[in-house]
Every structure is written in structure tokens, then in C-alpha cells.
Design a protein around this motif. Sequence first.
Motif, PDB file in Angstrom:
ATOM      1  N   TRP A  71       4.742 -31.268 -16.833  1.00 15.74           N
ATOM      2  CA  TRP A  71       5.373 -32.074 -18.163  1.00 15.74           C
ATOM      3  C   TRP A  71       3.894 -33.589 -18.471  1.00 15.74           C
ATOM      4  O   TRP A  71       3.606 -33.487 -19.752  1.00 15.74           O
ATOM      5  N   ARG A  72       3.374 -33.598 -17.232  1.00 14.84           N
ATOM      6  CA  ARG A  72       2.401 -34.632 -17.896  1.00 14.84           C
ATOM      7  C   ARG A  72       0.684 -33.646 -18.422  1.00 14.84           C
ATOM      8  O   ARG A  72       0.593 -34.677 -19.065  1.00 14.84           O
ATOM      9  N   HIS A  73       1.319 -32.412 -17.545  1.00 15.00           N
ATOM     10  CA  HIS A  73       0.095 -31.814 -18.276  1.00 15.00           C
ATOM     11  C   HIS A  73       0.120 -31.867 -20.140  1.00 15.00           C
ATOM     12  O   HIS A  73      -0.814 -31.901 -20.903  1.00 15.00           O
ATOM     13  N   ALA A  74       1.031 -31.798 -20.563  1.00 10.96           N
ATOM     14  CA  ALA A  74       1.962 -31.005 -22.023  1.00 10.96           C
ATOM     15  C   ALA A  74       1.106 -32.434 -23.031  1.00 10.96           C
ATOM     16  O   ALA A  74       1.861 -32.257 -23.884  1.00 10.96           O
ATOM     17  N   GLY A  75       1.248 -33.243 -22.720  1.00 12.54           N
ATOM     18  CA  GLY A  75       0.888 -34.832 -22.737  1.00 12.54           C
ATOM     19  C   GLY A  75       2.856 -34.910 -23.406  1.00 12.54           C
ATOM     20  O   GLY A  75       2.449 -36.190 -24.438  1.00 12.54           O
ATOM     21  N   LEU A  76       3.964 -34.678 -22.262  1.00 11.93           N
ATOM     22  CA  LEU A  76       4.681 -35.425 -22.972  1.00 11.93           C
ATOM     23  C   LEU A  76       5.390 -36.659 -22.564  1.00 11.93           C
ATOM     24  O   LEU A  76       5.789 -36.853 -20.860  1.00 11.93           O
ATOM     25  N   PRO A  77       6.495 -37.086 -23.069  1.00 14.20           N
ATOM     26  CA  PRO A  77       7.050 -38.711 -22.570  1.00 14.20           C
ATOM     27  C   PRO A  77       7.737 -38.597 -21.966  1.00 14.20           C
ATOM     28  O   PRO A  77       8.767 -37.249 -21.346  1.00 14.20           O
ATOM     29  N   VAL A  78       8.220 -39.362 -20.839  1.00 12.75           N
ATOM     30  CA  VAL A  78       9.982 -39.605 -19.815  1.00 12.75           C
ATOM     31  C   VAL A  78      10.554 -40.248 -20.782  1.00 12.75           C
ATOM     32  O   VAL A  78      10.336 -41.040 -22.097  1.00 12.75           O
ATOM     33  N   ALA A  79      11.910 -39.893 -21.112  1.00 16.69           N
ATOM     34  CA  ALA A  79      13.020 -40.444 -21.724  1.00 16.69           C
ATOM     35  C   ALA A  79      13.015 -42.314 -21.268  1.00 16.69           C
ATOM     36  O   ALA A  79      13.464 -42.242 -20.265  1.00 16.69           O
ATOM     37  N   THR A  80      13.429 -43.133 -22.359  1.00 19.14           N
ATOM     38  CA  THR A  80      13.361 -44.559 -22.401  1.00 19.14           C
ATOM     39  C   THR A  80      15.100 -44.545 -21.488  1.00 19.14           C
ATOM     40  O   THR A  80      15.930 -44.842 -21.044  1.00 19.14           O
ATOM     41  N   ASP A  81      15.453 -45.572 -22.729  1.00 17.77           N
ATOM     42  CA  ASP A  81      17.051 -45.869 -23.082  1.00 17.77           C
ATOM     43  C   ASP A  81      17.585 -44.766 -23.387  1.00 17.77           C
ATOM     44  O   ASP A  81      19.115 -44.399 -22.838  1.00 17.77           O
ATOM     45  N   LEU A 135      14.022 -34.058 -10.812  1.00 15.76           N
ATOM     46  CA  LEU A 135      13.209 -33.652 -12.454  1.00 15.76           C
ATOM     47  C   LEU A 135      13.836 -34.515 -13.484  1.00 15.76           C
ATOM     48  O   LEU A 135      13.035 -35.245 -14.637  1.00 15.76           O
ATOM     49  N   GLY A 136      15.177 -33.587 -14.066  1.00 20.79           N
ATOM     50  CA  GLY A 136      16.066 -33.978 -15.001  1.00 20.79           C
ATOM     51  C   GLY A 136      16.099 -35.498 -15.219  1.00 20.79           C
ATOM     52  O   GLY A 136      15.705 -36.434 -16.634  1.00 20.79           O
ATOM     53  N   GLY A 137      15.806 -35.970 -14.027  1.00 16.51           N
ATOM     54  CA  GLY A 137      16.099 -37.853 -14.089  1.00 16.51           C
ATOM     55  C   GLY A 137      15.169 -38.655 -14.090  1.00 16.51           C
ATOM     56  O   GLY A 137      14.636 -39.747 -15.032  1.00 16.51           O
ATOM     57  N   MET A 138      14.012 -38.062 -13.532  1.00 18.95           N
ATOM     58  CA  MET A 138      12.848 -38.478 -13.667  1.00 18.95           C
ATOM     59  C   MET A 138      12.248 -37.926 -15.393  1.00 18.95           C
ATOM     60  O   MET A 138      11.930 -39.373 -15.818  1.00 18.95           O
ATOM     61  N   ILE A 139      12.430 -37.606 -15.817  1.00 20.30           N
ATOM     62  CA  ILE A 139      12.481 -36.649 -17.037  1.00 20.30           C
ATOM     63  C   ILE A 139      13.252 -37.883 -18.031  1.00 20.30           C
ATOM     64  O   ILE A 139      12.702 -37.506 -19.257  1.00 20.30           O
ATOM     65  N   GLY A 140      14.749 -37.259 -17.915  1.00 23.04           N
ATOM     66  CA  GLY A 140      15.026 -37.764 -18.404  1.00 23.04           C
ATOM     67  C   GLY A 140      15.471 -36.412 -19.910  1.00 23.04           C
ATOM     68  O   GLY A 140      16.196 -37.102 -21.070  1.00 23.04           O
ATOM     69  N   CYS A 141      16.070 -35.483 -19.199  1.00 26.21           N
ATOM     70  CA  CYS A 141      16.692 -34.266 -20.326  1.00 26.21           C
ATOM     71  C   CYS A 141      18.151 -34.838 -20.549  1.00 26.21           C
ATOM     72  O   CYS A 141      18.778 -34.543 -19.384  1.00 26.21           O
ATOM     73  N   GLY A 142      17.657 -34.907 -21.515  1.00 29.06           N
ATOM     74  CA  GLY A 142      19.286 -34.167 -22.187  1.00 29.06           C
ATOM     75  C   GLY A 142      20.010 -33.054 -22.831  1.00 29.06           C
ATOM     76  O   GLY A 142      21.150 -32.914 -22.549  1.00 29.06           O
ATOM     77  N   ASN A 143      19.150 -32.024 -22.740  1.00 27.30           N
ATOM     78  CA  ASN A 143      19.335 -30.816 -23.117  1.00 27.30           C
ATOM     79  C   ASN A 143      20.497 -29.911 -21.774  1.00 27.30           C
ATOM     80  O   ASN A 143      20.595 -30.476 -20.162  1.00 27.30           O
ATOM     81  N   GLN A 144      19.992 -28.397 -21.541  1.00 27.56           N
ATOM     82  CA  GLN A 144      21.141 -27.828 -20.458  1.00 27.56           C
ATOM     83  C   GLN A 144      19.685 -28.024 -19.180  1.00 27.56           C
ATOM     84  O   GLN A 144      18.364 -28.173 -18.984  1.00 27.56           O
TER      85      GLN A 144
END
Length: 430
Positions: free
Chosen positions: A88-98, A150-159
Motif C-alpha cells: 500500500w505504501r509502495h503504491a503511494g496510497l494514503p490511509v482513510a481518515t474520517d 489490513l482493512g482497519g489499518m487502511i480504512g477500506c470500504g469496498n469488498q
Amino acid sequence: MRNRVVITGLGVVAPNAVGLPAFREAIQQGRSGITFHQELADLKFSCQIGGIPPITETDKKQYFTDLQLQQLNSSGVIYGVMAGMEAWRHAGLPVATDEPDWESGIVFGTGLLGIEKIRESVYKIDQGQVRRLGSTAVVQTMVSGVSAYLGGMIGCGNQLTANSSACSTGTEALLMAYERIAFGSATRMLAGSCNDHGPYLWGGFDAMRVLPYQYNQSPDRASRPLSASASGFVPGSGAGALVLESLESALERNATIYAEVRGGHVNSGGQRGGGSMTAPNAAAVQRCIQKAVEQAGIQPDDIDLIDGHLTATLKDPDEVRGWVNALGRSGSEFPYINSLKSMVGHCLSAAGSIECVAAVLELHEGFIYPSMNCEDLHPAITDLIDPSRIPQQCIQKPVNVVAKANFGFGDVNACVILTNYQIQTAHANE
């Protein structure tokens, strides 16, 4: 019309290296991560070697708090989270916040997660100490535990899901993520797989006598895919992860594109026609490869490299024969073919994802890593293909199309076609 899907991030925890830079160097140099383990000798295993990632406490603390590490004894969770967050970091993507990131999801597979936690739980429950299991017993042992972390660490809202298909798990996870983006259900997906290590997981294979026992004093020589003296696979562990993204999204944020996923296929041999719980149906293997090529919209002659499953068992010649028949290519016309298992062993459910990371590196950086320990190539293989197609030293050359496949217990198969994005773009503009 399908969306084009590209790979923009990679992460890996492998027996021969932890983290992408070290892994790249290790596979180019043909460095083994297989070592002797006294614990296996003490438990009277015939095969006393295996591949365990050399992670340190410092490595872990980049991804977990001290409190989390006190509660975690599932190596699979640790490997999966480390590889996933690196990608995720290698892709340069942020983690979700609110707000959850509704366009990002995860498919992260495994075979059996948290075997040490399960063992601990059995003892405590048998002793009437159920209240001492701890609050993380469930998430460390459920198959979707890594996806949940990982879903909680990144904040994923999709599948957010997990798959489990034995040795084909990692490649299947990549294809599941690909399809979700290709058909517009997500913009980004983190795909990967992991596997625990240790005697309680490896013991069943030792009992089946499918592991080599002659190399306990020379572990780096033990994993011998494509070799006439191959005597079984060496068990390994770890995790691999890849960030898949729609081409439109990757271009919008000016992301580095490491490869394009052109398509693939997943099938089963139904344990018919010579297939069984532990042996592949040859017709199903060939069909899986051919359907992958067809879906990718390429020709068999386009393939430069096959990153094989190739486990160092008696089935290696059968696998090569399957590729020859499926592609209609043999002798010196056959693509290059290699096996990462010669360096890391068979990482079981993590094998496909770790090997996919290696395949993407080969595409993006223009090299073919060596297959080690096959100086005595199996004659049934050299009857089919020219020995020069099996590199025993790293080759620096452009690689434009890679076919990556894995075949697993239960007679299940997965094959993905990965291409160099720049080359495909050039062809598209002709």
C-alpha cells in the motif's frame, strides 16, 4: 467493456528476504532462504529444514504497536500485514481518515491461519481456562483475519474478503481483485496471500513423505525444481501482496505502473482424468493456461517467460509438458521458465503471491531470476525443451509478457498473464 487494470504497489515477506529492495537483490543473486531448524530435529521430523522469513522485532514495530505484538502469536497475520502495508505504501496510497475509502478493497488469502494460537487455545480450553484465551483469539485464527487487520489499518470500504485454494491461493486472489476492478466494482484492490510456518503446519507433509530428508546438512541445496535429483518440496512461509488499480486511477494520480494484468483463468480438474486430491488433471492444467491466454488477448508466441509452479517433485516434468502442449511451443521455441521455489521453498498458500511479486519485478526491471539447484536437469524435461530456456544464472533482458501459474491440492489451477505496461501502450498506439 472491461477496465484496464495495472499493478502499482508490491510488498513481500519471503524466506530469503523481507521487504522489496532486499527481495529484488536476493532473487537476482539466487540467494536461498532455506535453513536447518533444530526444533524439527528435536521433534523427529525427517525433513528438518524450511523457509522462514528473517523478520526482526524492529521490522514488526514498523507495523504493530507493542500491545499488539504482545497479543499476536500468529506468524501468518504478521507476515500478511507487513506485506500488505508495504504494498500500500509502495503504491503511494494514503490511509482513510474520517470516512471509509469506498473504492478500495482487499482480497487476502491463506490456508490455515494462526496454528500456534489454535494450539494454545486447545490446551487452555482442555484445562478449563477458556477466559484466558485473550481477545485476539478469533481474529488470529479466522481465515479473513489478515484482511480484517489490513482493512482497519487502511480504512477500506469496498469488498473485504479472503480466499483459500491451497497452492493456487495467491494467484487466485490476484485474479479475484482484477475482476472486481475490471468490471467496475472497485477502483483499487489489495491482493495477496500468506502462510504460517512451523511443525504443526508442516508435520502433515512430513508424514506424507513428500519433503526431502537428504539435505538437512545442506539446506540451500534441498529445493531442486526441474532437477533429476529432486526428491520433494521444502516447506516455506511468508506473504506477498500487490496493489491493483484501474489504469484511469493510476494515470490520474501519476502512479508508477509496474505491470498490467491482462487476464487469467481459474479452474479445477474435478479429480477426474488422472487428477486427485494431490495430483493435477493434465487436461485441466492445459485448459487453464489456454483460457488465460485467450482471455488476455495475446498469442502463445507472445509469452517471454513462464514463472512456473514447479515444486521439485515428480510432477515437474508433467507441468513442463502441460505448458508445451498448451502453448504449442517446444525445444528452443519454448519461453524461458523458472521457479522461485528453488530459493524459498514451497510457501504453500503464500506461494502464488510471493511468486507474482517476483514476476512483476522481472517485467518492470528487465531480468529473469535463476532457477537454482537444477544443474542436473531432468531428462524428461530436456526431451521437451532446450536446456537454455531454464536460466541458472540471472539474465538481464527485457521481459514483456509473463505467464504465472499455480496448481494446488484439490486439483485446482490458476494462471494469470502479466505484461509490461509500456510495451502494451506502444502496441495500442500503433
